[in-house]
Enzyme design. Structure first.
Site, mmCIF file in Angstrom:
data_model
loop_
_atom_site.group_PDB
_atom_site.id
_atom_site.type_symbol
_atom_site.label_atom_id
_atom_site.label_comp_id
_atom_site.label_asym_id
_atom_site.label_seq_id
_atom_site.Cartn_x
_atom_site.Cartn_y
_atom_site.Cartn_z
ATOM 1 N N LYS A 89 -3.711 10.505 4.843
ATOM 2 C CA LYS A 89 -3.569 9.986 6.282
ATOM 3 C C LYS A 89 -2.429 10.759 6.952
ATOM 4 O O LYS A 89 -1.251 10.769 6.838
ATOM 5 C CB LYS A 89 -2.828 8.390 5.898
ATOM 6 C CG LYS A 89 -3.988 7.655 4.914
ATOM 7 C CD LYS A 89 -3.297 7.910 3.663
ATOM 8 C CE LYS A 89 -3.824 6.775 2.754
ATOM 9 N NZ LYS A 89 -5.125 6.462 2.696
ATOM 10 N N HIS B 148 -8.844 11.269 1.639
ATOM 11 C CA HIS B 148 -7.945 10.043 1.517
ATOM 12 C C HIS B 148 -6.808 10.223 2.088
ATOM 13 O O HIS B 148 -5.798 9.463 2.191
ATOM 14 C CB HIS B 148 -7.731 9.753 -0.040
ATOM 15 C CG HIS B 148 -7.063 8.230 -0.159
ATOM 16 N ND1 HIS B 148 -5.958 8.347 -0.656
ATOM 17 C CD2 HIS B 148 -7.635 7.187 -0.051
ATOM 18 C CE1 HIS B 148 -5.445 6.862 -0.967
ATOM 19 N NE2 HIS B 148 -6.591 6.475 -0.526
ATOM 20 N N HIS C 190 0.696 -1.145 0.002
ATOM 21 C CA HIS C 190 -0.182 -0.042 -0.010
ATOM 22 C C HIS C 190 0.644 1.334 0.036
ATOM 23 O O HIS C 190 0.342 2.387 0.143
ATOM 24 C CB HIS C 190 -0.947 -0.075 1.055
ATOM 25 C CG HIS C 190 -1.947 0.831 1.036
ATOM 26 N ND1 HIS C 190 -2.218 1.799 2.089
ATOM 27 C CD2 HIS C 190 -3.158 0.986 0.323
ATOM 28 C CE1 HIS C 190 -3.399 2.606 2.020
ATOM 29 N NE2 HIS C 190 -3.815 2.046 0.836
ATOM 30 N N ASP D 10 0.503 19.601 18.423
ATOM 31 C CA ASP D 10 1.275 20.754 19.249
ATOM 32 C C ASP D 10 2.083 21.494 18.720
ATOM 33 O O ASP D 10 3.344 22.339 19.161
ATOM 34 C CB ASP D 10 2.170 19.957 20.453
ATOM 35 C CG ASP D 10 1.208 19.050 21.405
ATOM 36 O OD1 ASP D 10 -0.067 19.363 21.522
ATOM 37 O OD2 ASP D 10 1.611 18.359 22.262
ATOM 38 N N ASP E 226 16.615 10.201 -8.518
ATOM 39 C CA ASP E 226 18.159 10.382 -8.503
ATOM 40 C C ASP E 226 18.717 10.306 -7.082
ATOM 41 O O ASP E 226 19.903 10.777 -6.835
ATOM 42 C CB ASP E 226 18.515 11.600 -8.980
ATOM 43 C CG ASP E 226 18.445 11.707 -10.632
ATOM 44 O OD1 ASP E 226 18.327 10.683 -11.195
ATOM 45 O OD2 ASP E 226 18.486 12.746 -11.301
ATOM 46 N N LYS F 268 3.170 4.389 -1.202
ATOM 47 C CA LYS F 268 3.272 5.330 -2.194
ATOM 48 C C LYS F 268 4.799 5.949 -2.102
ATOM 49 O O LYS F 268 4.935 6.808 -1.267
ATOM 50 C CB LYS F 268 2.264 6.459 -2.393
ATOM 51 C CG LYS F 268 0.882 6.103 -2.436
ATOM 52 C CD LYS F 268 0.210 5.544 -1.112
ATOM 53 C CE LYS F 268 -1.219 5.051 -1.611
ATOM 54 N NZ LYS F 268 -1.832 4.452 -0.616
#
Length: 499
Positions: free
Chosen positions: A420, A418, A240, A425, A247, A242
């Site tokens: 996450k 979508h 899952h 603080d 480089d 991404k």
């Protein structure tokens, strides 16, 4: 979609065939039914005792225990086929070995380690999880997928040596078409390009032989954990993550996949609220090693990862701490959940959260509500328009207990969230791929980026506040569900860890 349905049917038939085969063997020995039932009851009891002894999370193992108690024969067969064989998989054995081998590349700088020696959150990631902290990075947070995509294109066009791409979903359209065009151009100029995507995530978007099409263009390709009707539980463990590394200088991560709904080019569930993050500096190396570890589990071609490491010269630059980290279902640490719990448990003023799904265990529930009760301003932004109605109904059952415990829940009115993201603080945040659900926390390969005392954290907070202003705050009255719906939610909770 038809392609996805056809492949799903084959997998389901394979699983059903395994169960039917086991049952046919049982029926063949029907005259020994009492003895067989006793044997399976004993095996089931031993499995239950093992689950009780070795479980780190009873919210996750309880459904298996209930199934084994109520249906010793069927439950034992299902657990053996579906719930217990991931370490027998050659694929996962390779990943475990590569994870061990890759630790030699992730070395914590001793001077930086001395700086955060009293910081338990960072010590956990560095000392126990093996992801070094760095302090000479440029961080850019993108509050919407479109902006992240623009930055990706800009950096891809600068590539001179290599491009690594690892995503759960790759789908044809404007986003992938634009990226692919650049990849083809770069390959023609000698740039090494590697693409890795998850087979389940892309089952409805890419043809089974799509890697061959990319290879004809000179692009190396790996399909993570191909769907297999006899593979059992390992089909439930997906990539899952991404990750895009260019480089060794720049890395991208966040919530967006490579598909047009993530940049609002097409509309599926109202406005798609997502995010991205760009890192440039020594922290890019963590992402590079994460990618190469999984890649070499399938294609063992890199004897030394260090050939892909870019040496940043500005070592004296102080920009706060950045720790990209991975989550894997194959080790002892529930890294993603522990990072979240550490942020919640140590918050003093506030914790703001983006999550598309809210399917959490008792530890997370207790941490969130206890933080609210001790005066921390705990807010969670979830979708206003669901992508999966059953999952949304399940999430609502947790909204009920959280709202009653003092946590503020906001539904994003324009559409689907979508992202996450956690921010706390004004000095702590994490941005990544890890949802607040069982799949992300326990079953998937995931990644996140922990930030502390980084200037860009103020932009993350601003994004949460701006989004809340467009959202509907859930009242206690709204979570007073009818008896039939409450029963349905309870049943969904029971099977949630198995989904």
């Amino acid at each position: 979609m038809l392609m996805a349905i056809e492949r799903a049917i084959i997998v389901i038939i394979g699983l059903v065939a395994q169960i039917l085969l086991s049952l046919s063997i049982y029926l063949f020995f029907i005259e020994h039914v009492v003895l067989i039932n006793i044997c399976f009851s004993i095996i089931g009891l031993l499995l239950i005792l093992a689950l009780i002894k070795y479980s780190k999370n009873y919210s996750y193992t309880l459904p298996w225990i209930i199934i084994l108690v109520m249906f010793p024969l069927i439950g034992t067969l299902i657990y053996i086929i579906i719930g217990s064989n991931k370490y027998k998989s050659k694929t996962f054995k390779n990943i475990v070995q590569k994870e061990k081998d890759s630790k030699k590349y992730l070395i914590q700088d001793k001077e930086i380690r001395e700086e955060f020696k009293d910081n338990s959150r960072m010590r956990y990631l560095s000392d126990f999880c093996g992801y070094p902290a760095t302090n000479n990075n440029d961080v850019t947070y993108y509050p919407i997928g479109e902006k992240a995509f623009e930055a990706m294109i800009e950096e891809l066009e600068k590539a001179e040596k290599f491009i690594f791409i690892e995503y759960f979903i790759v789908n044809h359209g404007k986003m992938w078409g634009s990226i692919l065009k650049i990849l083809e151009e770069k390959v023609s100029k000698g740039v090494e390009v590697r693409v890795m995507y998850d087979d389940l995530g892309s089952v409805g978007t890419l043809k089974k032989d799509y890697p061959k099409e990319l290879e004809k263009k000179g692009i190396k390709c790996v399909v993570f954990n191909r769907l297999n009707p006899v593979a059992g539980v390992i089909m439930n463990n997906r990539d899952h993550r991404k990750i895009m590394v260019i480089d060794g200088k720049v890395a991208f991560s966040g919530g967006i996949n490579i598909a047009d709904e993530y940049i609002n080019e097409i509309e599926k569930h109202g406005h798609w609220k997502d995010n991205g993050i760009r890192i440039s500096g020594d922290a890019v190396w963590n992402y590079t090693v994460m990618f190469l570890t999984i890649w070499n589990s399938f294609i063992n071609e890199d004897k030394d990862f260090r050939k892909f490491k870019y040496e940043f010269k500005d070592k004296d630059k102080k920009s706060g701490y950045v720790i990209p980290y991975g989550e894997t279902p194959l080790d002892e640490e529930t890294t993603g959940e522990e990072v979240y719990l550490n942020i919640i448990n140590q918050a003093n003023d506030y914790v703001y959260i983006f999550t598309p799904y809210l399917i959490i265990d008792t530890d997370m529930i207790n941490s969130l509500t206890l933080a609210a009760k001790r005066g921390v301003d705990v807010r969670i932004v979830i979708p206003g328009i669901p992508d999966k109605k059953v999952v949304y109904t399940l999430s609502e059952s947790y909204v009920e207990v959280l709202v009653n415990g003092g946590v503020k829940i906001y539904k994003y009115t324009p559409g689907f969230v979508h992202s996450k993201v956690f921010v706390s603080d004004d000095n702590i945040a994490t941005v990544g791929t890890i949802n607040l659900d069982y799949r992300s926390l326990y079953l998937h390969f995931e990644c996140g980026c922990y930030l502390e005392n980084v200037e860009e954290i103020k932009e993350i907070k601003k994004d949460l506040i701006d989004t809340m202003q467009k959202s509907h705050k859930v009242s206690k009255k709204e979570v007073e569900f009818s008896l039939p719906k409450s029963i349905w939610q309870a049943l969904l909770r029971l099977v949630a860890p198995l989904m």
